[in-house]
Design an enzyme around this catalytic site. Structure first.
Site, PDB file in Angstrom:
ATOM      1  N   ARG A  77      11.491  -0.762 -33.801  1.00  0.00           N
ATOM      2  CA  ARG A  77      11.863   0.268 -32.833  1.00  0.00           C
ATOM      3  C   ARG A  77      12.906  -0.323 -31.901  1.00  0.00           C
ATOM      4  NH1 ARG A  77       7.548   3.961 -32.191  1.00  0.00           N
ATOM      5  NH2 ARG A  77       8.835   4.825 -30.569  1.00  0.00           N
ATOM      6  N   HIS A  82     -17.065  21.654 -12.701  1.00  0.00           N
ATOM      7  CA  HIS A  82     -16.183  21.358 -13.835  1.00  0.00           C
ATOM      8  C   HIS A  82     -16.900  20.623 -14.970  1.00  0.00           C
ATOM      9  CE1 HIS A  82     -12.973  22.656 -11.242  1.00  0.00           C
ATOM     10  NE2 HIS A  82     -13.245  21.699 -10.389  1.00  0.00           N
ATOM     11  N   ARG A 101      -9.302  18.698 -14.461  1.00  0.00           N
ATOM     12  CA  ARG A 101      -7.946  19.129 -14.833  1.00  0.00           C
ATOM     13  C   ARG A 101      -7.834  19.605 -16.279  1.00  0.00           C
ATOM     14  NH1 ARG A 101      -4.804  14.358 -11.630  1.00  0.00           N
ATOM     15  NH2 ARG A 101      -6.716  14.069 -10.493  1.00  0.00           N
ATOM     16  N   PRO A 149      -8.269   7.567 -17.375  1.00  0.00           N
ATOM     17  CA  PRO A 149      -8.901   6.693 -18.377  1.00  0.00           C
ATOM     18  C   PRO A 149      -7.901   6.256 -19.438  1.00  0.00           C
ATOM     19  CG  PRO A 149     -10.098   8.771 -18.123  1.00  0.00           C
ATOM     20  CD  PRO A 149      -8.829   8.910 -17.400  1.00  0.00           C
ATOM     21  N   GLU A 150      -7.700   4.961 -19.524  1.00  0.00           N
ATOM     22  CA  GLU A 150      -6.898   4.374 -20.592  1.00  0.00           C
ATOM     23  C   GLU A 150      -7.851   3.499 -21.409  1.00  0.00           C
ATOM     24  OE1 GLU A 150      -3.175   2.661 -19.129  1.00  0.00           O
ATOM     25  OE2 GLU A 150      -3.239   3.968 -17.391  1.00  0.00           O
TER      26      GLU A 150
END
Length: 278
Positions: free
Chosen positions: A157, A95, A114, A2-3
């Site tokens: 940057r 899970h 996970r 998931p982004e």
DNA sequence: CGCGTCGCCTGTGGGC
DNA sequence: TGCCCACAGGCGACGC
């Protein structure tokens, strides 16, 4: 994985589906997903009896705003899912780490094989003090910046483009999949330095960023073979069918037909067309 | 400061 | 059939 687009799809679905609902009962089988809290009682006590007012997203973080200024924060990590159960008796998937039961019936379940994901609660007035939220960069969907502001941000940057796109302190919400897709759409190589771009290249990168994210939300996110991402209904997204490079090693580049290249960058797979991305 | 590497996790799949 | 290992990667920590 998931982004931003996947989390945004979940936010919109849940806003409609659980917005206004009151949390009657909270079950937490293990501590792993709520590891920031001293114990289960602390976490559960802050949620039970509160109503979900609205949902907000900051990068990959999903924020459930509750009564009394309390905020339930969710990060899905690699494999986290938020699943709706219309009835409490529906079979629990393996899970499942947190279960919210609503007074109106039904549940919201946090499942995460996970366990890189987590849930934690910010108490009233504590939002500004939450470091990972405070340090997040611009969210490209929530806070559109102009492309020339974007160009100025890149000059500050002096780093490689892919690492910069994935840096949550620079832009919030992009991960491995979307940074590869954006760089392909912009025709830029992953290791171009952020202060080396021409005005035209900055504009192309900015437009690719916005369009890729919007398209991915439109197609309800990317679901790969592992079914790591599904929406709250359990349904996969469709954007993987529109990927140009991600997970397409050896397939012809949609622009020039040369094979897509896969390489390892910092222990992660990275996909590109070496002819089109310079 | 940038940049590379590791550890945390578990399910999956290939090789033998 | 089972066993081992590589792989998936978000993110913080650490060393250079």
């Amino acid at each position: 994985m998931p982004e931003l687009p996947e989390v945004e799809v979940i936010r919109r679905d849940l806003e409609r589906d659980v917005g206004g609902k009151k949390i009657k009962k909270v079950e937490v089988p293990g501590m792993r997903s709520i590891r920031r809290h001293p114990n289960k009682k602390h976490f559960i006590g802050l949620l039970e009896g509160r109503r979900i007012k609205f949902l907000d997203r900051r990068g990959k973080f999903l924020l459930f705003h509750l009564d009394d200024g309390v905020i339930l924060v969710t990060h899905l990590g690699m494999s986290g899912q938020l699943l709706r159960a219309k009835q409490s008796r529906e079979k629990l998937a393996k899970h499942t780490h947190v279960i919210l039961t609503f007074t109106q019936g039904g549940q919201l379940r946090f499942r995460d094989p996970r366990t890189f994901g987590e849930m934690f609660i910010i108490e009233k007035g504590g939002l500004a003090a939450c470091r990972e939220l405070a340090e997040l960069g611009v969210d490209p969907l929530e806070t559109p910046v102009s492309w020339d502001d974007f160009g100025r941000m890149m000059l500050v940057r002096k780093t490689k483009l892919k690492a910069l796109l994935m840096d949550q302190k620079f832009l919030a919400g992009l991960g491995n999949i979307y940074s590869d897709e954006i760089l392909f759409a912009a025709g830029l190589a992953h290791d171009r330095k952020s202060d080396s771009l021409s005005t035209q290249e900055v504009r192309r990168l900015y437009r690719s960023l916005v369009e890729t994210i919007q398209d991915a939300v439109k197609y309800r996110g990317s679901t790969l073979e592992d079914n790591g991402y599904v929406d709250p209904n359990g349904d996969p997204g469709e954007f993987q069918h529109h990927h140009a490079v991600y997970n397409r090693e050896g397939e012809p580049c949609p622009r020039c037909r040369k094979p897509i290249i896969r390489r390892k960058l910092g222990n992660r797979s990275s996909f590109c067309c070496e002819a089109c991305q310079v």
